[in-house]
Design an enzyme around this catalytic site. Sequence first.
Site, mmCIF file in Angstrom:
data_model
loop_
_atom_site.group_PDB
_atom_site.id
_atom_site.type_symbol
_atom_site.label_atom_id
_atom_site.label_comp_id
_atom_site.label_asym_id
_atom_site.label_seq_id
_atom_site.Cartn_x
_atom_site.Cartn_y
_atom_site.Cartn_z
ATOM 1 N N GLU A 82 0.917 -1.280 0.022
ATOM 2 C CA GLU A 82 0.056 -0.011 0.088
ATOM 3 C C GLU A 82 0.910 1.197 0.033
ATOM 4 O OE1 GLU A 82 -2.988 -0.017 2.945
ATOM 5 O OE2 GLU A 82 -4.025 -2.005 2.459
ATOM 6 N N GLU A 132 -5.106 -8.923 1.212
ATOM 7 C CA GLU A 132 -5.727 -8.391 2.327
ATOM 8 C C GLU A 132 -6.958 -8.198 1.994
ATOM 9 O OE1 GLU A 132 -4.090 -4.713 4.449
ATOM 10 O OE2 GLU A 132 -2.123 -5.449 4.303
HETATM 11 C C1 FCB Z 1 -4.180 -1.903 5.575
HETATM 12 C C2 FCB Z 1 -2.801 -2.257 6.026
HETATM 13 C C3 FCB Z 1 -2.683 -3.326 7.148
HETATM 14 C C4 FCB Z 1 -3.975 -2.957 7.955
HETATM 15 C C5 FCB Z 1 -5.251 -3.017 7.478
HETATM 16 C C6 FCB Z 1 -6.238 -2.943 8.299
HETATM 17 O O1 FCB Z 1 -4.204 -0.603 5.097
HETATM 18 O O2 FCB Z 1 -2.130 -2.675 4.876
HETATM 19 O O3 FCB Z 1 -1.411 -3.118 7.664
HETATM 20 O O4 FCB Z 1 -3.670 -1.960 9.050
HETATM 21 O O5 FCB Z 1 -5.240 -1.878 6.546
#
Ligand code: FCB
Length: 456
Positions: A173, A361
């Site tokens: 990110e 994620e």
């Molecule tokens: C993302 C991050 C991760 C975590 C989630 C909830 O933006 O990559 O580290 O904090 O959100």
Amino acid sequence: MPILDPTELAARLPSTIRMGTATSSYQIEGAVDEDGRGPANWDVFCATPGTIADGSSGAVACDHYHRMPDDVALMADLGMEVYRFSIAWPRIMPEGAGRVERRGLDFYDRLVDALLAAGIEPVPTLYHWDLPQALEDAGGWPERDTAGRFADYAQVVVERLGDRVTRWATLNEPWCSSHLGYHAGAHAPGETDAAKAMAAAYNLLRAHHLGGQAVRAASSSAQLGVVLNVTTIHGDDEDAVRALDAIRNRWWLDGCLRGSVPADALEAWSAVLGDAEPDVRSGDLAGETPDWLGVNYYYPEVVTTEPEGVAFPDACVDPARSVPPTGETTAMGWRIDASAFADLLRRVHEGWGPIPIAITENGAAFDDDQPVEGRLPDPRRTTYLSDHLAAVADAAADGVPITDYMAWSLMDNFEWALGYSKRFGIVHVDYDTQVRTPKDSARWYADVVAAVKARR
Ligand code: FCB
């Protein structure tokens, strides 16, 4: 939607999908002063009063650095097939450049071996926001030189682990590292300067390319990826949608996959520089095309140009303002919209594919109860996972090549500026005792993973 039966859901997913969980170094490891680790930008940011909601830091976190074998065993018990973790640059190069700390490499060496012995594929991310403070002091990501230092670090790590690790992600990110860190002031280093945020965003693209070349040079079998938090953007004003899309989505997708940055984002960057020009040099983004793309998805954005909209944390997104969510949200205050996830995956595939896409994620924070006798019902998290996995199945059925799904997160952890107040884990962590308790969502997820495996 009601929570899907694991077997029914598994039957809708591609039988080849590999499933697991994700974490990151600063959020779980703790042990910030051990084995020669140098200070990180997040150590310094957390020590600044008023930055973290509960005044906490990652100094202890989940104590994973000391509990790693047990945490790997926990994943194995849950039947996980893949594990995305990150490597802490300050453990490997405590001064950010030059001297390599062998004990830092040894830790990840042991982690990789433990995972492989448990039948779990390690998928490391080289940079998940913990920058050596020495490099932050030297200017951080707005400095061009930081990208070159990243490549040096990447080479060291891949030379050590590349005989056992195939899939590598360069950055996690990078939008957060640049816009939240240097414009919104919400993440380390807490600056509020649009020009710095844009320079950081550009140098992170350079870091992906330079780092990618270093990864490939160090391991001929490397499969190179990058992890982006792109999202679906809705709104009634086309200019506003386009402005946010340029900075949030196209900057990263074009920058990483096509080696260019969008003209409208460059214009927006020029506008904040006044008389100066963006420092964009030929060949900057002519590195490596990734072999796979990691997508992190949590929620879609809704934009407006109306004054009641709230300013976005991003630099250079005028005239877009954010429409606050109505309806059900997670504990983060984030909209819940699984169909926007399927739309996003289709758009990325159609616009930038074909490229294998790993969901690196996806998950949700809710205000959980305490575990009672080893159980913790968390039906809203399970519903979120079920709905979003169904969306992944829909996108896959439409031809999007989805290779993996990694739930965020294996366990509750340090949620950056929100400290320990938000819990994303499918496993509960008691921060007083460090006892881990799988929530009901973990039990359900384990059944889905088992049912997917049973189809092969
Ligand atoms: C993302 C991050 C991760 C975590 C989630 C909830 O933006 O990559 O580290 O904090 O959100």
